[in-house]
Design a protein around this motif. Sequence first.
Motif, mmCIF file in Angstrom:
data_model
loop_
_atom_site.group_PDB
_atom_site.id
_atom_site.type_symbol
_atom_site.label_atom_id
_atom_site.label_comp_id
_atom_site.label_asym_id
_atom_site.label_seq_id
_atom_site.Cartn_x
_atom_site.Cartn_y
_atom_site.Cartn_z
ATOM 1 N N GLY A 46 -8.363 1.416 -0.831
ATOM 2 C CA GLY A 46 -7.664 0.146 -0.970
ATOM 3 C C GLY A 46 -6.749 -0.181 0.183
ATOM 4 N N ASP B 69 -9.240 7.029 -3.639
ATOM 5 C CA ASP B 69 -9.200 5.655 -4.150
ATOM 6 C C ASP B 69 -8.050 4.869 -3.540
ATOM 7 N N TRP B 70 -6.952 5.560 -3.233
ATOM 8 C CA TRP B 70 -5.834 4.891 -2.570
ATOM 9 C C TRP B 70 -6.215 4.521 -1.142
ATOM 10 N N HIS C 179 0.837 -1.210 0.000
ATOM 11 C CA HIS C 179 0.000 0.000 0.000
ATOM 12 C C HIS C 179 0.866 1.252 0.000
#
Length: 427
Positions: free
Chosen positions: A120, A116-117, A53
């Motif tokens: 996730g 959006d990061w 990530h």
Amino acid sequence: MAKIKDHPLRYDLVNELHARPFPALTVPCHAVYVAIKEAEHAVNRDRAADRAHLLALLDRNGSPHPQPDATHFSGAMGRHHLKWESHTEFVTYSAFGSGVSSRAFDPMEADVFPQDWLAGAPGTRLTSVLIRVEELPQDEAEMLAKLDDWFVPESLAMARVVDGAAVIAGDFRIDPAGHMRFAVFVKKGTGERRVGRIVQRLCEVETYRAMSMLGLMRARGLSGKLNTLDPQLSQLISGMNSPDHSPEEVLQTLLKISAELESLAVQFSFRFGATEAYEAIVTQRVSVMREVRVEGRQTFGEFMMRRYDPAMRTVKSVDARLRGMAERATRAAELLRTRVDVERSAQNQKLLESMDARADLQLRLQTTVEGLSVVAISYYAANLLAYIAYPVTEGLGLSKGMSMAIMVPVVILGVWAMVRRIRHKFH
């Protein structure tokens, strides 16, 4: 000349002291801080997922990667400076940028971490903080006017910290954009690293406050279970001497409750222990800022005392209650087990006495039978001897009756002595 060998972890242990340096911040500036935690019952994080990530964020900005096994990283990320730290239960991202927006606490500042990061992320967002750092105005009324406009006055906490180097303020509320806000007004001439330490401690206070209050949520859920078990346990203990139920039945029920309490202790011990540790960190972080009251406003320490400390006392109270109930159940089980053992010992004693009586009766019967056996054996022995001695007694002129009269006493005494000898060997 031979050199002494270093411990294989010597340098690692020293480097750990310098693993997480404070940022150096130039006023004015802003900071965006996010802490991500895995599922509620997860203890150890998936380090590989955390690293992946992080790399996804760095690749978006063309930033260099950290070392493969790194648990912290600090480096440039576009127009911001990124600081990443991996902890036991959570991972944190801090982005520091120069300058401040015209609109205080503009949600656009948080776009340094794209939505959006964030979606996730390997876990859920535990806390999100926006920190605005400005120079302390000459007119303190100007600062107070800004704070009254930015924060909810009822819950606003503020203080002059670090020997008057800065004024910090925050209301510990989440704004409509989903962020918690803190303002830092820095006295002119304050060093960059001192500013960085103040900002870092604010982030740590909020993170460890949130982590410690997870214990409060678990404690509330545990209280309901204890409220169900406590009357059952009290009823069992108070009715231990009741003749309505056998001690074995009560013991089985008590052991069932004890097992459930031990299971709860295993489930909640880590969270309650972590809560105690996090609370200590929050208290320490607030104390090292050396707060001084500003215009009669409540300090961070006073805010924590009124809003935060009761929550921590609740956690400690529930933890103590769980431990106390488990100890009560254990003591009661030991007492009841002792009672069962005593009753069984009494039953065994009665059984032994009964067996003793039966053995005594058998001995008497055996003695009676032995007497009859002597008579029976003597009868047959005397007849056999009479037949054997008949030629001799006939030559002596003794009749059969006279010879039998002479032999019977001798045979009876001999048989009686033989039976007595055999019985003596057995005993």
